[in-house]
Structure formats: structure tokens, C-alpha cells
Design a protein around this motif. Structure first.
Motif, PDB file in Angstrom:
ATOM      1  N   TRP A   1       0.834  -1.207   0.000  1.00 45.13           N
ATOM      2  CA  TRP A   1       0.000   0.000   0.000  1.00 45.13           C
ATOM      3  C   TRP A   1       0.865   1.252   0.000  1.00 45.13           C
ATOM      4  CZ3 TRP A   1       0.400   3.631   3.799  1.00 45.13           C
ATOM      5  CH2 TRP A   1       0.972   3.237   5.013  1.00 45.13           C
ATOM      6  N   LEU A   2       2.025   1.172   0.645  1.00 45.28           N
ATOM      7  CA  LEU A   2       2.921   2.320   0.687  1.00 45.28           C
ATOM      8  C   LEU A   2       3.603   2.523  -0.657  1.00 45.28           C
ATOM      9  CD1 LEU A   2       3.856   4.492   2.624  1.00 45.28           C
ATOM     10  CD2 LEU A   2       5.632   2.954   3.433  1.00 45.28           C
ATOM     11  N   GLU A   3       3.917   1.418  -1.325  1.00 47.80           N
ATOM     12  CA  GLU A   3       4.524   1.503  -2.653  1.00 47.80           C
ATOM     13  C   GLU A   3       3.563   2.114  -3.669  1.00 47.80           C
ATOM     14  OE1 GLU A   3       5.987  -2.317  -3.845  1.00 47.80           O
ATOM     15  OE2 GLU A   3       7.435  -2.399  -2.214  1.00 47.80           O
TER      16      GLU A   3
ATOM     17  N   ALA B   1      -9.740  16.480   0.860  1.00 48.72           N
ATOM     18  CA  ALA B   1      -9.896  15.802  -0.433  1.00 48.72           C
ATOM     19  C   ALA B   1      -8.653  14.989  -0.775  1.00 48.72           C
ATOM     20  CB  ALA B   1     -10.186  16.826  -1.530  1.00 48.72           C
ATOM     21  N   ARG B   2      -7.489  15.549  -0.496  1.00 47.19           N
ATOM     22  CA  ARG B   2      -6.242  14.818  -0.772  1.00 47.19           C
ATOM     23  C   ARG B   2      -6.140  13.585   0.104  1.00 47.19           C
ATOM     24  NH1 ARG B   2      -0.203  16.681  -1.499  1.00 47.19           N
ATOM     25  NH2 ARG B   2       0.599  14.662  -2.152  1.00 47.19           N
ATOM     26  N   LEU B   3      -6.474  13.724   1.374  1.00 45.67           N
ATOM     27  CA  LEU B   3      -6.446  12.575   2.277  1.00 45.67           C
ATOM     28  C   LEU B   3      -7.437  11.516   1.813  1.00 45.67           C
ATOM     29  CD1 LEU B   3      -5.425  11.163   4.796  1.00 45.67           C
ATOM     30  CD2 LEU B   3      -7.107  12.475   6.116  1.00 45.67           C
ATOM     31  N   ASP B   4      -8.603  11.931   1.366  1.00 46.18           N
ATOM     32  CA  ASP B   4      -9.592  10.974   0.869  1.00 46.18           C
ATOM     33  C   ASP B   4      -9.061  10.195  -0.332  1.00 46.18           C
ATOM     34  OD1 ASP B   4     -11.383  11.680   2.851  1.00 46.18           O
ATOM     35  OD2 ASP B   4     -12.559  13.022   1.562  1.00 46.18           O
ATOM     36  N   ARG B   5      -8.338  10.871  -1.236  1.00 51.56           N
ATOM     37  CA  ARG B   5      -7.753  10.178  -2.392  1.00 51.56           C
ATOM     38  C   ARG B   5      -6.692   9.172  -1.949  1.00 51.56           C
ATOM     39  NH1 ARG B   5      -8.111  15.304  -4.561  1.00 51.56           N
ATOM     40  NH2 ARG B   5      -5.898  15.693  -4.248  1.00 51.56           N
ATOM     41  N   ILE B   6      -5.884   9.548  -0.969  1.00 47.60           N
ATOM     42  CA  ILE B   6      -4.865   8.633  -0.456  1.00 47.60           C
ATOM     43  C   ILE B   6      -5.530   7.419   0.204  1.00 47.60           C
ATOM     44  CG2 ILE B   6      -3.020   8.366   1.253  1.00 47.60           C
ATOM     45  CD1 ILE B   6      -2.220  11.299   0.589  1.00 47.60           C
ATOM     46  N   ILE B   7      -6.585   7.667   0.949  1.00 47.93           N
ATOM     47  CA  ILE B   7      -7.321   6.565   1.575  1.00 47.93           C
ATOM     48  C   ILE B   7      -7.867   5.630   0.495  1.00 47.93           C
ATOM     49  CG2 ILE B   7      -9.412   5.992   2.871  1.00 47.93           C
ATOM     50  CD1 ILE B   7      -8.861   8.597   4.527  1.00 47.93           C
ATOM     51  N   GLU B   8      -8.404   6.183  -0.583  1.00 41.19           N
ATOM     52  CA  GLU B   8      -8.911   5.358  -1.685  1.00 41.19           C
ATOM     53  C   GLU B   8      -7.811   4.492  -2.280  1.00 41.19           C
ATOM     54  OE1 GLU B   8     -11.579   6.938  -4.759  1.00 41.19           O
ATOM     55  OE2 GLU B   8     -11.634   8.762  -3.546  1.00 41.19           O
ATOM     56  N   LYS B   9      -6.618   5.063  -2.450  1.00 38.11           N
ATOM     57  CA  LYS B   9      -5.500   4.295  -2.991  1.00 38.11           C
ATOM     58  C   LYS B   9      -5.153   3.124  -2.081  1.00 38.11           C
ATOM     59  CE  LYS B   9      -2.857   7.790  -5.506  1.00 38.11           C
ATOM     60  NZ  LYS B   9      -1.549   8.463  -5.572  1.00 38.11           N
TER      61      LYS B   9
ATOM     62  N   SER C   1       4.932  12.112   1.275  1.00 38.29           N
ATOM     63  CA  SER C   1       5.312  13.348   1.953  1.00 38.29           C
ATOM     64  C   SER C   1       4.109  13.925   2.704  1.00 38.29           C
ATOM     65  CB  SER C   1       5.841  14.361   0.939  1.00 38.29           C
ATOM     66  OG  SER C   1       6.147  15.575   1.566  1.00 38.29           O
ATOM     67  N   PHE C   2       2.954  13.876   2.077  1.00 36.25           N
ATOM     68  CA  PHE C   2       1.728  14.343   2.711  1.00 36.25           C
ATOM     69  C   PHE C   2       1.436  13.537   3.974  1.00 36.25           C
ATOM     70  CE2 PHE C   2      -2.825  14.178   3.424  1.00 36.25           C
ATOM     71  CZ  PHE C   2      -3.200  15.499   3.334  1.00 36.25           C
ATOM     72  N   VAL C   3       1.543  12.212   3.879  1.00 33.92           N
ATOM     73  CA  VAL C   3       1.295  11.347   5.038  1.00 33.92           C
ATOM     74  C   VAL C   3       2.307  11.660   6.141  1.00 33.92           C
ATOM     75  CG1 VAL C   3       1.331   8.948   5.860  1.00 33.92           C
ATOM     76  CG2 VAL C   3       0.175   9.517   3.709  1.00 33.92           C
ATOM     77  N   ARG C   4       3.554  11.884   5.776  1.00 36.11           N
ATOM     78  CA  ARG C   4       4.590  12.241   6.757  1.00 36.11           C
ATOM     79  C   ARG C   4       4.215  13.538   7.474  1.00 36.11           C
ATOM     80  NH1 ARG C   4       8.966  15.584   6.953  1.00 36.11           N
ATOM     81  NH2 ARG C   4      10.720  14.886   8.226  1.00 36.11           N
ATOM     82  N   THR C   5       3.783  14.523   6.710  1.00 38.86           N
ATOM     83  CA  THR C   5       3.373  15.797   7.303  1.00 38.86           C
ATOM     84  C   THR C   5       2.184  15.589   8.227  1.00 38.86           C
ATOM     85  OG1 THR C   5       4.183  17.015   5.379  1.00 38.86           O
ATOM     86  CG2 THR C   5       2.593  18.144   6.786  1.00 38.86           C
ATOM     87  N   LEU C   6       1.248  14.758   7.815  1.00 44.10           N
ATOM     88  CA  LEU C   6       0.079  14.460   8.644  1.00 44.10           C
ATOM     89  C   LEU C   6       0.494  13.824   9.971  1.00 44.10           C
ATOM     90  CD1 LEU C   6      -3.042  14.437   8.796  1.00 44.10           C
ATOM     91  CD2 LEU C   6      -2.961  12.167   7.763  1.00 44.10           C
ATOM     92  N   VAL C   7       1.429  12.903   9.905  1.00 46.29           N
ATOM     93  CA  VAL C   7       1.918  12.250  11.133  1.00 46.29           C
ATOM     94  C   VAL C   7       2.636  13.264  12.023  1.00 46.29           C
ATOM     95  CG1 VAL C   7       3.559  10.539  12.033  1.00 46.29           C
ATOM     96  CG2 VAL C   7       2.039   9.936  10.132  1.00 46.29           C
TER      97      VAL C   7
END
Length: 96
Positions: free
Chosen positions: A4-6, A42-50, A14-20
Motif C-alpha cells: 500500500w505504501l509503494e 480531499a487529498r487525504l480521501d484520495r490517499i485513503i482510496e489508494k 510526503s503528505f502522510v509524513r506531514t500528517l503524522v
């Protein structure tokens, strides 16, 4: 690295890192990036979908990649469906 990370782009990671680093505060992420809260959401929602697509999808990296492109909006769903369909037909023809 986890599949999932790949599946995430460098920008997504980078976005997830900033969120953490902001303890999950979407408001703080919005301030860091200089964008609105809805944009961050919206960006987080797209990442969750991925991530969900990878977790639910067969372990085929090609199909996972195409699905990620649909989620990113870089490939329309109907085009992805046709490409994946053609890919599966070709794979069946090559199977012994």
C-alpha cells in the motif's frame, strides 16, 4: 516496503509524513501547505482510496497502478476499465 505504501506517490508519502508530524491535524497540514482544509481533506480521501484499492485488489502491480491513476484523476475510469480488460485477455491468452 508495504504494497500500500509503494502504491503512493512520493508526494502522497510526503503528505502522510506531514500528517503524522502534525499529530493528524488536518488544520495544521492545511497551514503547512498553505491550502484550505477542504483541499487537505480531499487529498487525504484520495490517499485513503489508494490504500483501500491496494488492500482490496488482486496482487497484480499493473492493475494496482492503473487503479491508482484513476484515483489520482490522471486516467478516466472508462479508459482504465478497457485497459485492464485488454490486459486480462492478453494474460489469459499467454497462460499455459
Amino acid at each position: 516496503m508495504e504494497p500500500w505504501l509503494e502504491a503512493l506517490t512520493d508526494s502522497d508519502r510526503s503528505f502522510v509524513r506531514t500528517l503524522v508530524l502534525t499529530s493528524g491535524s488536518l488544520k495544521a497540514v492545511a497551514a503547512t501547505y498553505g491550502v484550505s482544509y477542504p483541499t487537505v481533506r480531499a487529498r487525504l480521501d484520495r490517499i485513503i482510496e489508494k490504500v483501500q484499492a491496494v488492500e482490496a485488489a488482486p496482487a497484480d502491480p499493473f492493475i494496482t497502478a492503473i487503479s491508482g491513476m484513476v484515483i489520482d484523476g490522471s486516467v478516466p475510469r472508462d479508459v482504465a476499465d478497457r485497459v485492464i480488460g485488454a490486459y486480462r485477455v492478453a494474460a489469459e491468452r499467454q497462460a499455459p
